[in-house]
Design an enzyme around this catalytic site. Structure first.
Site, PDB file in Angstrom:
ATOM      1  N   THR A  46       0.574  -1.125   0.019  1.00  0.00           N
ATOM      2  CA  THR A  46      -0.206  -0.007  -0.048  1.00  0.00           C
ATOM      3  C   THR A  46       0.813   1.226  -0.012  1.00  0.00           C
ATOM      4  OG1 THR A  46      -1.668  -1.204   1.298  1.00  0.00           O
ATOM      5  CG2 THR A  46      -1.821   1.220   1.197  1.00  0.00           C
ATOM      6  N   THR A  47       2.058   1.353   0.755  1.00  0.00           N
ATOM      7  CA  THR A  47       2.816   2.531   0.724  1.00  0.00           C
ATOM      8  C   THR A  47       3.405   2.722  -0.445  1.00  0.00           C
ATOM      9  OG1 THR A  47       3.195   1.989   3.257  1.00  0.00           O
ATOM     10  CG2 THR A  47       4.963   3.405   2.326  1.00  0.00           C
ATOM     11  N   TYR A 109     -13.553  -3.713   0.094  1.00  0.00           N
ATOM     12  CA  TYR A 109     -14.762  -3.074  -0.425  1.00  0.00           C
ATOM     13  C   TYR A 109     -15.834  -4.099  -0.476  1.00  0.00           C
ATOM     14  CZ  TYR A 109     -18.102  -0.584  -3.232  1.00  0.00           C
ATOM     15  OH  TYR A 109     -19.010   0.143  -3.852  1.00  0.00           O
ATOM     16  N   TYR A 135      -2.599 -10.278   5.116  1.00  0.00           N
ATOM     17  CA  TYR A 135      -2.495  -8.845   5.660  1.00  0.00           C
ATOM     18  C   TYR A 135      -3.642  -8.429   6.198  1.00  0.00           C
ATOM     19  CZ  TYR A 135      -1.452  -3.665   5.130  1.00  0.00           C
ATOM     20  OH  TYR A 135      -1.268  -2.398   5.519  1.00  0.00           O
ATOM     21  N   ARG A 140      -8.450  -0.026   6.237  1.00  0.00           N
ATOM     22  CA  ARG A 140      -8.338   0.098   4.694  1.00  0.00           C
ATOM     23  C   ARG A 140      -9.477  -0.972   4.011  1.00  0.00           C
ATOM     24  NH1 ARG A 140      -4.541   3.049   2.160  1.00  0.00           N
ATOM     25  NH2 ARG A 140      -2.814   4.016   3.613  1.00  0.00           N
ATOM     26  N   LYS A 164       0.603 -10.212   8.420  1.00  0.00           N
ATOM     27  CA  LYS A 164       1.041  -8.850   8.797  1.00  0.00           C
ATOM     28  C   LYS A 164      -0.524  -8.293   9.456  1.00  0.00           C
ATOM     29  CE  LYS A 164       1.980  -4.230   7.199  1.00  0.00           C
ATOM     30  NZ  LYS A 164       2.028  -3.645   5.778  1.00  0.00           N
ATOM     31  N   ILE A 206       6.417  -5.183   9.585  1.00  0.00           N
ATOM     32  CA  ILE A 206       6.677  -4.704   8.149  1.00  0.00           C
ATOM     33  C   ILE A 206       6.405  -3.224   8.584  1.00  0.00           C
ATOM     34  CG2 ILE A 206       5.744  -4.574   6.206  1.00  0.00           C
ATOM     35  CD1 ILE A 206       5.408  -7.639   6.100  1.00  0.00           C
TER      36      ILE A 206
END
Length: 291
Positions: A46-47, A109, A135, A140, A164, A206
């Protein structure tokens, strides 16, 4: 150190003013992580603003990180989404050479049930030639992967090796650590609770802030893995204000502002994300100057 234990960093994608990939800055960023003790690198998470990168840009980032790294640190590749069939195809046909594991976010979503999440990860793990790190980031995705679901995946799907965990809930993290098999890696995805999670039995982090202060942050986590809470917390409290700063206006705006101050990248993001405000940039600059 065992693979995926310690500090991994979720690399940003540096851009030039025309928003093309800044390859030189990417190499500089990777080298700074290697020079300062980071244990592994996460590419296209994402980063990295992966949601706004084209397929060609993603392939360029993968190739250049591999070139810069030159086999020195283990590489983890972000491959996630909310279309299970598409992910299965990507994992079966994509170029995964040079990577040692996949980091895959829980479907966003769609808001699947826990059974839907289980079946999604089982399907992609069975399709993947590389081990999978789950993850969980409810902020999010709008759905929380419960410890019971992670434990079920850990015990029933051999190719899933860790998670994660970024729910920001230390109680959930402790339940998870206590529940899963001993060799299953529970990795913090939240910089502020990375140390307490590690001290509670997690395998490290992470990190986002880790790429801004790689030497200090990775040493803090190594102290945590050794159980040296007193020394580790000294470092935690020194770094902690910067964690609040870099997330004040969202990720990766804050960490890009910090890396810009340190002269590693230029401060460009792709819409809909924008650079940190002038006020936040000044506060980040002040922290770096006085760190």
């Amino acid at each position: 150190m065992e693979a995926f234990v310690g500090t991994g960093v979720a690399l940003v994608t540096p851009f030039k003013s025309d928003l093309s990939i800044d390859v030189d800055a990417l190499h500089k960023l990777v080298q700074s992580q290697i020079d300062n003790g980071i244990e592994y690198l996460v590419v296209l998470g994402t980063t990295a603003e992966s949601a706004t990168l084209s397929r060609e840009e993603k392939e360029l980032v993968k190739a250049e990180v591999k070139k810069a790294n030159n086999g020195r640190l283990p590489l983890v590749l972000g491959v996630g989404g909310n279309n299970t069939a598409s992910l299965v195809n990507e994992l079966q046909t994509g170029n995964l050479e040079g990577f040692e594991a996949i980091l895959s976010v829980s479907p966003y979503y769609n808001k699947p049930t826990q059974e839907g999440i289980f079946r999604h990860f089982k399907a992609i793990a069975e399709a993947s030639p590389l081990p999978i790190i789950l993850y969980n980031v409810p902020g999010r995705t709008a759905s929380n992967v419960l410890p019971e679901t992670v434990n079920r995946l850990a015990r029933e799907v051999p190719n899933i090796i860790g998670v994660k965990e970024a729910a920001g809930d230390i109680v959930q993290a402790m339940r998870l650590i206590n529940m899963v098999p001993e060799d299953f890696k529970v990795i913090s995805g939240d910089d502020m609770v990375a140390l307490p999670m590690t001290l509670a039995g997690g395998k490290g982090v992470i990190s986002v802030i880790g790429q801004g202060f790689p030497k200090e942050f990775s040493e803090m986590i190594r102290l945590g893995l050794k159980g040296d809470a007193k020394e580790a917390y000294k470092m935690h409290y020194k770094i902690a204000p910067s964690i609040d700063l870099i997330f004040a206006e969202g990720n990766p705006a804050g960490i890009k502002a910090l890396l810009t101050k340190k002269g590693i990248i230029e401060n460009y993001l792709k819409l809909p994300l924008v650079e940190a405000s002038e006020n936040l940039q000044k506060r980040i600059d002040h922290f770096v100057d006085n760190f």
